[in-house]
Design an enzyme around this catalytic site. Sequence first.
Site, short mmCIF file in Angstrom:
data_model
loop_
_atom_site.label_atom_id
_atom_site.label_comp_id
_atom_site.label_asym_id
_atom_site.label_seq_id
_atom_site.Cartn_x
_atom_site.Cartn_y
_atom_site.Cartn_z
CB SER A 158 -9.45 -0.99 4.49
OG SER A 158 -8.19 -0.35 4.50
CB THR A 183 -0.91 -0.07 1.24
OG1 THR A 183 -1.67 -1.28 1.16
CG2 THR A 183 -1.86 1.09 1.37
N GLY A 213 1.26 -1.38 5.04
CA GLY A 213 1.69 -2.46 5.92
C GLY A 213 0.63 -3.47 6.29
N GLY A 214 -0.49 -3.55 5.54
CA GLY A 214 -1.51 -4.52 5.89
C GLY A 214 -2.02 -4.30 7.30
CD GLU A 221 -7.72 -3.52 -2.09
OE1 GLU A 221 -8.01 -4.28 -1.15
OE2 GLU A 221 -6.81 -2.68 -2.03
CG ASP A 227 -8.11 -6.64 1.63
OD1 ASP A 227 -7.24 -7.50 1.79
OD2 ASP A 227 -7.86 -5.42 1.65
#
Length: 565
Positions: A447, A376, A469-470, A415, A418
């Site tokens: 998110s 990201t 960084g997730g 995405e 996710d």
Amino acid sequence: MRKLSAVLILIAVGCAKPARVEAPFPATWTLKSKPVSAAHAMVVTAHPLATAAGVEILKEGGNAIDAALAVGFALEVVLPDAGNIGGGGFIVHRTAAGEVTALDYREAAPSGASHDMYLDSAGNVTDKSLVGHLAAGVPGSVAGMHAAWKRYGKLPWAAVLAPAIRLAEGHVIDTARSRSIGWERETLARFPASRAQFLVNDSAPAPGTMWRQPDLARTLRLISDSGPDVFYRGQIADLIVAEMQRGGGLITKADLARYQAKWRDPVRLTYRGYTIFSMPPPSSGGVTMGELLNILEGYPTLPPFGTPEYVHLVTEAMRRAFIDRNRYLGDPDFVQMPLDRLLSKSYAATLRGQIDPKRATPTPPISTSGGEPLETTHYSIVDGNGDAVAVTTTLNGGFGSAVTVTGAGFLLNNEMDDFTSAPGKPNMFGLIQGEANAIQPGKRMLSAMTPSIVLDPAGQLYMVLGTPGGPTIITTVAQVILNVVDQKMSLADAVAAPRFHHQALPDIIRSERGGLSDATVQALEAMGHQVDRRGGSGTVAAIQKTAGGWVGVIDPRSAGGALGY
């Protein structure tokens, strides 16, 4: 390129460093940030060329939103593994007059998406949510950036795209970008348009290569001339739909035409007299960080940085915040969430009372979880009037789905990964996701992005920060704030400091290599913690108000750029 080149010289030169207070890092820790000071305005991004684009716009009379959009479009060109027009993100914006707004341009599931679309006949998760056309959600970035400009922009729309168009016509590729393309070479080569866009003789372009992207330049010119309509209803939409049909994807012309960015009420937090504004759901960042900080605020003081007692208390706060994140949070248009309770100081006191100061509390196995991987990007901007913007945006995985839209020159996101592909089963990042984040048509996936703006106890702008960084995004932003407020570190030390992360499940403290001393790790293990000393972390882009103006810090873990004037 001449304006950008001139600005880059200033980035390299920098400004005088503020006084440095040595932080109590382990002897093995070698990372150090290089702060840049400026009297009037500051831009900090993950790529020097994007930083230069933002400063160029500010010097032309643009405001923080104008600069943010110039940076966003420039990152599509120079940081294609994360910067994007084929993905989505979030903006937190504060005017100098004190108005704070949050903009959600997260991607959405196509109308043809279904609950079990990524499972095989045996109920196992396939890789179709990660690579290829089926992994892409409806992109939100162009709609989001235009919505921000329409409400707050000062310069003409075409002006904020001009730097990105020049860069797409040709810029010199750096070592970091050449390396990242090389890492994904085999995946990119699976798709003809991606092979043509990124590879030279099936290899990454060498550092120093003049990289020209004519299809992308044409796409950006169309957006510059026609705004978002060309992307969601016109020529670019037709190219996206043709790409979907070519590879078996789901995004339709109706899906694109239906997409809208959404203004939402920001999450407002308080911590030891400071006020923090961050993103609400469908980002879990603001709520989860708020719960974590509320738990820790109940301790009159925190133990010294890096001690077992400090890591233990912060870990236990992280654990409880992530348990609630994973249980309750999702797209607010689809899921009802008890946000007032989760963010209340009284609820935090209840959770704090459950913490044993000497022993780890095992995470219940029913806890569920989800979030982005590391690829990201975040950028922070303060303009000459004191307007501030924190932006986090993503394609999800590095280079997203690896699918470049043929004839348009940009990558599509992945995405859809996710979402919950299989409730109760770990995904590729070890995260176990819940039903609240299950796939539904039109739904926005949960998110972890946490773009944040911090005010000092007098209510004045104090910090702007965020990170990729997730799931570590949330804990990284929180730790930078803790480092500044509780540990009294300079911003440079607060960003460079070693980090650790706990996300409820797996029940492991992930510490950066060399970040915790052997004695601290042994003491934590004696408390019942499991410690993995190979953890990764995001790359913070942060700005802080000082007596002389602004200090910008780019994380030493990245090759970004900070510049002000």
